[in-house]
Design a protein around this motif. Sequence first.
Motif, PDB file in Angstrom:
ATOM      1  N   PRO A  60       0.824  -1.208   0.000  1.00  0.00           N
ATOM      2  CA  PRO A  60       0.000   0.000   0.000  1.00  0.00           C
ATOM      3  C   PRO A  60       0.860   1.262   0.000  1.00  0.00           C
ATOM      4  N   PHE A  61       0.300   2.355  -0.493  1.00  0.00           N
ATOM      5  CA  PHE A  61       0.948   3.667  -0.413  1.00  0.00           C
ATOM      6  C   PHE A  61       0.530   4.274   0.912  1.00  0.00           C
ATOM      7  N   SER A  62       1.484   4.404   1.821  1.00  0.00           N
ATOM      8  CA  SER A  62       1.158   4.792   3.190  1.00  0.00           C
ATOM      9  C   SER A  62       2.318   5.558   3.801  1.00  0.00           C
ATOM     10  N   TYR A  63       2.053   6.265   4.867  1.00  0.00           N
ATOM     11  CA  TYR A  63       3.148   6.780   5.684  1.00  0.00           C
ATOM     12  C   TYR A  63       3.698   5.616   6.510  1.00  0.00           C
ATOM     13  N   ASP A  64       5.008   5.465   6.511  1.00  0.00           N
ATOM     14  CA  ASP A  64       5.619   4.399   7.291  1.00  0.00           C
ATOM     15  C   ASP A  64       7.040   4.788   7.675  1.00  0.00           C
ATOM     16  N   HIS A  65       7.545   4.132   8.707  1.00  0.00           N
ATOM     17  CA  HIS A  65       8.924   4.326   9.139  1.00  0.00           C
ATOM     18  C   HIS A  65       9.868   3.556   8.225  1.00  0.00           C
ATOM     19  N   GLY A  66      11.087   4.037   8.122  1.00  0.00           N
ATOM     20  CA  GLY A  66      12.093   3.352   7.338  1.00  0.00           C
ATOM     21  C   GLY A  66      12.804   2.265   8.104  1.00  0.00           C
ATOM     22  N   THR A 121       0.752  -3.484  10.783  1.00  0.00           N
ATOM     23  CA  THR A 121       1.463  -2.603  11.709  1.00  0.00           C
ATOM     24  C   THR A 121       1.364  -1.131  11.318  1.00  0.00           C
ATOM     25  N   ILE A 122       0.900  -0.852  10.090  1.00  0.00           N
ATOM     26  CA  ILE A 122       0.843   0.544   9.641  1.00  0.00           C
ATOM     27  C   ILE A 122      -0.589   1.051   9.480  1.00  0.00           C
ATOM     28  N   LEU A 123      -1.554   0.249   9.889  1.00  0.00           N
ATOM     29  CA  LEU A 123      -2.950   0.636   9.701  1.00  0.00           C
ATOM     30  C   LEU A 123      -3.307   1.917  10.450  1.00  0.00           C
ATOM     31  N   HIS A 124      -2.604   2.169  11.561  1.00  0.00           N
ATOM     32  CA  HIS A 124      -2.908   3.361  12.362  1.00  0.00           C
ATOM     33  C   HIS A 124      -2.095   4.582  11.926  1.00  0.00           C
ATOM     34  N   HIS A 125      -1.212   4.396  10.939  1.00  0.00           N
ATOM     35  CA  HIS A 125      -0.381   5.512  10.483  1.00  0.00           C
ATOM     36  C   HIS A 125      -1.205   6.510   9.673  1.00  0.00           C
ATOM     37  N   PRO A 126      -0.767   7.766   9.620  1.00  0.00           N
ATOM     38  CA  PRO A 126      -1.441   8.738   8.743  1.00  0.00           C
ATOM     39  C   PRO A 126      -1.437   8.242   7.304  1.00  0.00           C
ATOM     40  N   LYS A 127      -2.465   8.588   6.562  1.00  0.00           N
ATOM     41  CA  LYS A 127      -2.576   8.151   5.173  1.00  0.00           C
ATOM     42  C   LYS A 127      -2.270   9.320   4.236  1.00  0.00           C
ATOM     43  N   PRO A 128      -1.234   9.171   3.396  1.00  0.00           N
ATOM     44  CA  PRO A 128      -0.966  10.224   2.422  1.00  0.00           C
ATOM     45  C   PRO A 128      -2.036  10.218   1.343  1.00  0.00           C
ATOM     46  N   SER A 129      -2.252  11.339   0.745  1.00  0.00           N
ATOM     47  CA  SER A 129      -3.191  11.419  -0.358  1.00  0.00           C
ATOM     48  C   SER A 129      -2.516  10.914  -1.624  1.00  0.00           C
ATOM     49  N   ALA A 130      -3.198  10.027  -2.343  1.00  0.00           N
ATOM     50  CA  ALA A 130      -2.652   9.511  -3.607  1.00  0.00           C
ATOM     51  C   ALA A 130      -2.923  10.531  -4.713  1.00  0.00           C
ATOM     52  N   GLN A 131      -2.297  11.681  -4.587  1.00  0.00           N
ATOM     53  CA  GLN A 131      -2.535  12.780  -5.510  1.00  0.00           C
ATOM     54  C   GLN A 131      -1.822  12.535  -6.838  1.00  0.00           C
ATOM     55  N   LYS A 132      -2.519  12.845  -7.935  1.00  0.00           N
ATOM     56  CA  LYS A 132      -1.910  12.731  -9.251  1.00  0.00           C
ATOM     57  C   LYS A 132      -2.592  13.696 -10.209  1.00  0.00           C
TER      58      LYS A 132
END
Length: 463
Positions: free
Chosen positions: A305-311, A448-459
């Motif tokens: 998924p396209f998501s905010y996540d830690h590296g 583990t990333i379901l609670h992370h902020p969701k970036p907008s899939a802007q295009k």
Amino acid sequence: MKSLNITLDNKDIPRKWYNLGADLPTPMQPPLGPDGKPISPAMLEKVFPMNLIEQEVTTERWIDIPEEVLELLYRWRPAPLKRAVFLEKYLKTPARIYYKDESVSPAGSHKPNTAVAQAWYNKQFGIKKLTTETGAGQWGCAIAFASQLLGLECKVFMVRISFDQKPFRKIMMRVWGANCVASPSQETQAGKNILKEDPGCPGSLGIAISEAIEEAVGDPSGKTRYCLGSVLNHVMLHQTIIGLEAQKQLKIAGVKNPDIVIGCAGGGSNFAGISFPFVNEKIHGAKIKIIPVEPTACPTLTRGPFSYDHGDVAKMTPLLPMHTLGHGFIPEPIHAGGLRYHGMAPLVSQGVIEGLLEPRAIDQIKCYEAALLWARTEGAICAPETSHAIACVIEEAVKAREEGKEKNILFCYSGHGLMDLLGYDKFLNGELREYALPDEILKESVSTILHHPKPSAQKSGKW
């Protein structure tokens, strides 16, 4: 005889790096802190030197390459552009296959392009020691080499499965004066926590990054910084010298733009290097098919998924907007093909969202078959990572044959495989198997990333 090599004189080396972020139709979304708010450059000061942080956040299109960095790059650059005429002949394809040979660097891959730049900028900032992670060992060798050139101490946390499978990489690091340890290790709290839960953990880049950052920020002298071989904007920036050189060399060959550009993709560095200058051409109207190729075992772009996540596993890095398999993802040890990172460079991810890039996943067995065909036609033994690009090149060249179309295909030959022969040995002995990441493991990993902020899939909707 067709010309096999196109070279440039030193005077023709690019003198600026290209920043794709300045031209993307949709602006990049910012990295976030633990509170979900955009981070400031000052928040990264304990991890990176400010001169590299400035490159990370810049919106300038062109960044001057310092003369001192050019002097370091001249040791192997400009790198040759070659034509794979023997593979073309074997495939009976009308396609012309060109490749940028990054195996000519002292470390044997594209990685020194950013390693020498990062080491130089750190030294300018007064840093004495660098810490980093490495998977297959290519980045570890590159930063060890660069640190030696610039008189810096270097410590590399190497993913344990690669530490065990690729002993010659760690020897190369030691030759260049670096300290290489297997990750997870007992030398950091992050490593200890992982080993307590799983004593036999094969490691991951996410774990190794956590260990390297912990050691860097924990130095009471303040003279240690962390450096990363992929993913971040400034790494992509430094690697664009590959594609910028290729543009000049293709013009010598009479090719304005290739029809297809291909690179393997783990975190995105060599793919960005070969492709970003051509992505710019595509943004401005050129018709170019641009393909990042990843393993089916680590399908970040094709299934993540396209998501905010830690590296990293310990969540010491900011949240980045990227395609991800989840920061806790650990590839199966059966996977010998490299490209094992859970996330993707935000610039590459945004290129996929925008429709500028067409990602593809290929199984490691097909990749090793392509690697053997390459070795038995062109002669060189490629890195397992590079074999993904070659497998895709073969697919596109066969398609051109079937369609009866002449096409110009460009790919990045990102590194040689002379330190990776154990993987070849396993393949030749029938010890490897096809492996695609099972749905249930992917679902568990991204939970583990379901609670992370969701970036907008802007295009922009143009592609």
